[in-house]
Design an enzyme around this catalytic site. Structure first.
Site, mmCIF file in Angstrom:
data_model
loop_
_atom_site.group_PDB
_atom_site.id
_atom_site.type_symbol
_atom_site.label_atom_id
_atom_site.label_comp_id
_atom_site.label_asym_id
_atom_site.label_seq_id
_atom_site.Cartn_x
_atom_site.Cartn_y
_atom_site.Cartn_z
ATOM 1 N N ASN A 7 1.040 -1.286 -0.121
ATOM 2 C CA ASN A 7 0.041 0.056 -0.037
ATOM 3 C C ASN A 7 0.945 1.301 -0.168
ATOM 4 O O ASN A 7 1.560 1.628 1.038
ATOM 5 C CB ASN A 7 -1.088 -0.118 1.207
ATOM 6 N N ARG A 90 -2.597 -2.047 -3.336
ATOM 7 C CA ARG A 90 -3.709 -1.333 -3.168
ATOM 8 C C ARG A 90 -3.715 -0.097 -3.957
ATOM 9 O O ARG A 90 -2.761 0.683 -3.715
ATOM 10 C CB ARG A 90 -3.955 -0.896 -1.661
ATOM 11 N N HIS A 179 -12.825 2.648 0.400
ATOM 12 C CA HIS A 179 -12.924 1.656 1.380
ATOM 13 C C HIS A 179 -13.475 0.312 0.910
ATOM 14 O O HIS A 179 -14.074 -0.737 1.381
ATOM 15 C CB HIS A 179 -13.896 1.969 2.684
ATOM 16 N N ARG A 238 -12.094 15.383 7.953
ATOM 17 C CA ARG A 238 -12.957 15.507 6.682
ATOM 18 C C ARG A 238 -14.398 16.106 7.022
ATOM 19 O O ARG A 238 -14.910 15.583 7.895
ATOM 20 C CB ARG A 238 -13.251 14.422 5.889
ATOM 21 N N GLU A 381 -8.147 -5.550 4.892
ATOM 22 C CA GLU A 381 -8.150 -5.147 3.671
ATOM 23 C C GLU A 381 -7.021 -5.770 3.004
ATOM 24 O O GLU A 381 -7.278 -6.360 1.916
ATOM 25 C CB GLU A 381 -8.113 -3.709 3.567
#
Ligand code: AMP
Length: 397
Positions: A7, A90, A179, A238, A381
């Site tokens: 990643n 990823r 996600h 955010r 993940e």
């Protein structure tokens, strides 16, 4: 088969090496401050973490360091990089070109490049990770697994924005969702736990970044994040949803550019912006417990927003069989799970509050008679990326 999962971020690179016979993680590591100076952490399974400084000018230097650690005679877990059968990356997004994971070719790299406008921070870094592996681990097959991928099944009525159609035609402005590997993993586990492949589940990935997905029979039908990961719930930093006119209002009042404002919405807003305390929910909870009203407001806004999306996704699917909680907050913050579900009894949810407060691992935390189940499912993940990579590489042979 051994699969390396990478990643790559703009100045960091996380990795895990999987033994796919057992799905066990053999070693994992993190390279940070790439292009600045260089720091790393590395842990072989069952051993203590190793930390240190190592000059990393580029991502290729990070892959060289990873190679040294994985094959080190003391703390390594393989004798040579030729033991690695494939690398799974990823990758943020391939827009609407690829939803399924793909074997990396020049054409795939070009698509990832073409999608940089949708993922300006992540896609270039993901590409650097791919190029660095090609340079250092020569000849190893590489697979790209897209964070937007799982949401490719959303119907058009869910992913379109109600703005002039030409923006979709000319620039592919639409909701993509993020996600995806997490929502895919936990919704798949939920269907197994429910013993019903057609179940309607709402997956709540609540972490520093948060998103919710409505998943019907294993297919995503809606999700909260949009063209970028800014849309939806308020998050650590955010804003999530707001009236788009707020942008021009602030621009006019403060003479700021839209880029500056979007930066503020991404980095200075959400729980941090409201509380003024921290983007980490634990810090905000501590402040709220000490009587900080803005910290309490930030938490209340988050809970209220999650609750509203659960209600709207139950409506979108015509019912719900399970609510799934995952990621840092979803897995660990038991009180917040209770607060989110408080008042949702009309959806058939009967939470076992005592069990919920003790649960941080995979479990059904609803009462046996609860019509709608409440499931805590730790996300994985990296394992999704490793499994997709294995499937694609097996089919190459
Ligand atoms: P993530 O982005 O999935 O790593 O989640 C980060 C968020 O999860 C932070 O806001 C943390 O406050 C929260 N979190 C992580 N671990 C815990 C924990 N053990 N208890 C409560 N909250 C946690």
């Amino acid at each position: 088969m051994k699969i390396l999962v990478v990643n790559a971020g703009s100045s960091s690179l996380k990795y895990q090496l999987f033994d796919m016979d057992t799905n066990a993680v053999l070693a994992k590591g993190l390279c940070e401050r790439i292009g600045i100076d260089g720091r790393y952490k590395y842990t072989a399974a069952g051993k203590d973490e190793i930390k240190g400084d190592y000059t990393m000018k580029t991502h290729a230097d990070a892959i060289k360091l990873l190679t040294m650690n994985l094959t080190d005679k003391d703390h390594g877990v393989i004798s040579s990089m030729s033991e690695i059968d494939a690398v799974g990356h990823r990758v943020l997004t391939a827009g609407d070109i690829y939803s399924d994971s793909v074997y990396v070719t020049d054409e795939v790299k070009q698509v990832i490049k073409d999608c940089i406008p949708i993922g300006p921070l992540h896609n270039p870094a993901n590409l650097m990770g791919i190029e660095a592996c090609a340079e250092v681990i020569k000849g190893v097959p590489q697979v790209a697994v897209f964070d937007t991928g799982f949401h490719g099944t959303m119907p058009k009525k869910a992913f379109m924005y109600a703005i002039p159609y030409r923006y979709y035609e000319e620039y592919k402005v639409r909701k993509y969702g993020f996600h995806g590997t997490s929502h895919r993993y936990v919704s798949g586990k939920a269907l197994e736990m429910l013993g019903n492949p057609d179940a309607k589940v709402i997956t709540c990935h609540l972490g520093n970044g948060s998103s919710i997905a409505a998943v019907k029979g294993g297919k995503c039908v809606d999700t909260t994040m949009g063209l970028t990961p800014l849309e939806g719930l308020p998050m650590g930093t955010r804003s999530g949803n707001l009236d788009p006119a707020v942008l021009s209002f602030i621009a006019e009042h403060e003479g700021k550019s839209t880029t500056e404002i979007v930066n503020m919405l991404n980095k200075e807003s959400g729980v941090l912006g409201i509380s003024g305390v921290s983007s980490d929910f634990r810090d905000v909870e501590t402040a709220a417990d000490e009587g900080n009203e803005r910290a309490q407001l930030a938490l209340d806004m988050f809970v209220y927003s999650v609750k509203k999306f659960i209600g709207s996704y139950a409506a979108a699917m015509g019912g719900v069989d399970a609510i799934v909680f995952t990621a840092g907050i979803g897995e660990n913050n038991c009180k917040m799970r209770e607060d989110i579900l408080d008042g949702l009894e009309f959806l058939g949810i009967d939470l076992d509050k005592e069990k919920n407060l003790k649960t941080r691992t995979q479990a059904d935390v609803s009462k046996p008679e609860s019509k709608t189940k409440v499931l805590v499912i730790p996300t994985n993940e990296e394992l999704v990326i490793a499994m997709d990579t294995m499937e694609i590489v097996k089919n190459l042979k």
